[in-house]
Design an enzyme around this catalytic site. Structure first.
Site, mmCIF file in Angstrom:
data_model
loop_
_atom_site.group_PDB
_atom_site.id
_atom_site.type_symbol
_atom_site.label_atom_id
_atom_site.label_comp_id
_atom_site.label_asym_id
_atom_site.label_seq_id
_atom_site.Cartn_x
_atom_site.Cartn_y
_atom_site.Cartn_z
ATOM 1 N N GLU A 211 -0.386 0.426 2.309
ATOM 2 C CA GLU A 211 -0.171 1.702 2.986
ATOM 3 C C GLU A 211 -1.391 2.572 2.745
ATOM 4 O OE1 GLU A 211 0.908 3.274 5.605
ATOM 5 O OE2 GLU A 211 2.916 2.581 5.068
ATOM 6 N N CYS B 64 5.734 -0.197 7.753
ATOM 7 C CA CYS B 64 5.102 -1.395 7.241
ATOM 8 C C CYS B 64 4.246 -1.961 8.365
ATOM 9 C CB CYS B 64 6.135 -2.425 6.788
ATOM 10 S SG CYS B 64 5.396 -3.960 6.191
#
Length: 271
Positions: free
Chosen positions: A114, A2
């Site tokens: 992402e 993350c």
């Protein structure tokens, strides 16, 4: 992993979702659609209040700096490299073990970004042609629109170069816990592109479902073996992912337009 996420909910909204008992209005943060390492972020934690006789833990909404600095660290350098803690090893890593035992938090988000490398770019790399990959960003979020409750750790660090009464004498920092990405199908898949989170990236933030919030935040639970059971990934099929503009790749860009769903990957970033 993350490395970037979106957090648009305000303290009033989060207070209702997490049953917050204490938060400081002066610590309110503006909606942030491109949260990057070292930024100030919201975190939910259970901890006794200062200067009160009642020792019970109180659920608080606090503002922390994203990038954990261990309490024993001599300097805060390296915090930007400690934005994530791997669920599989944090119980044994010196930087995370003590925080995992007694300083756990929830970092609320709308979802996280992402990046995947386009298929054509990967083929060029395989062929040995040196070309910088152009990666397509995806936004990953709960399919039902609920809060993405990321499991986190927090830590206190004392800057010994400053006097006790200095407002920056104490740092409170945090890290997002990550786990292996789900291999099962997404609840909603894009028309073209990845159909599981593992096709986007091998890691993902550990999302805590509401039935685990109280146990995760409880500071009286300190047994590492007991706590490791809370690191189990959530049930599959709760998430969706969709392509967004590559504008999110620049940390200076910020705004709700970054969350706009594209019909497909941008040209040159085909999955």
């Amino acid at each position: 992993m993350c490395g970037r996420y979106a957090a648009s909910r305000g303290p009033e909204d989060l207070a209702g979702i997490f049953e917050i008992e204490k938060w400081a209005p002066e610590e309110s943060l503006a909606p942030d659609y491109n949260v990057a390492p070292t930024k100030e972020v919201y975190a939910v934690l259970d901890r006794p209040l200062k200067d009160v006789e009642d020792p019970r833990p109180v659920r608080q909404l606090r503002t922390l700096k994203w990038g954990l600095v261990p309490s024993w660290s001599k300097t805060p350098e390296g915090a930007a490299r400690m934005i994530n803690a791997r669920a599989e090893t944090l119980h044994e890593k010196p930087s995370y073990k003590r925080a995992f035992s007694s300083r756990r938090c929830i970092i609320p988000a709308d979802g996280y970004y992402e990046w995947v490398t386009g298929k054509q770019e990967r083929e060029l790399e395989v062929d040995g042609k040196k070309k910088r990959p152009r990666k397509q960003p995806y936004f990953v979020l709960p399919a039902d629109g609920s809060v993405f409750a990321m499991a986190g750790l927090y830590e206190f660090w004392r800057d010994k170069t400053l006097p006790d009464d200095h407002p920056q004498a104490w740092w409170v920092t945090c890290s997002v816990i990550t786990t292996e990405a789900e291999t099962g199908p997404l609840a909603v898949s894009p028309a073209e592109g990845p159909h599981s989170l593992s096709e986007i990236h091998p890691r993902m933030p550990l999302m805590l479902t509401p039935d685990r919030w109280d146990a995760w935040l409880d500071p009286s639970r300190t047994d590492l073996d007991d706590l490791r059971a809370l690191l189990a990934p959530p049930p599959e099929g709760l998430m969706r992912a969709y392509p967004v503009s590559t504008a999110v790749s620049n940390v200076r860009n910020n705004g709700p337009e970054l969350l706009k769903e594209l019909e497909g990957p941008e040209e040159g970033t085909l999955f």
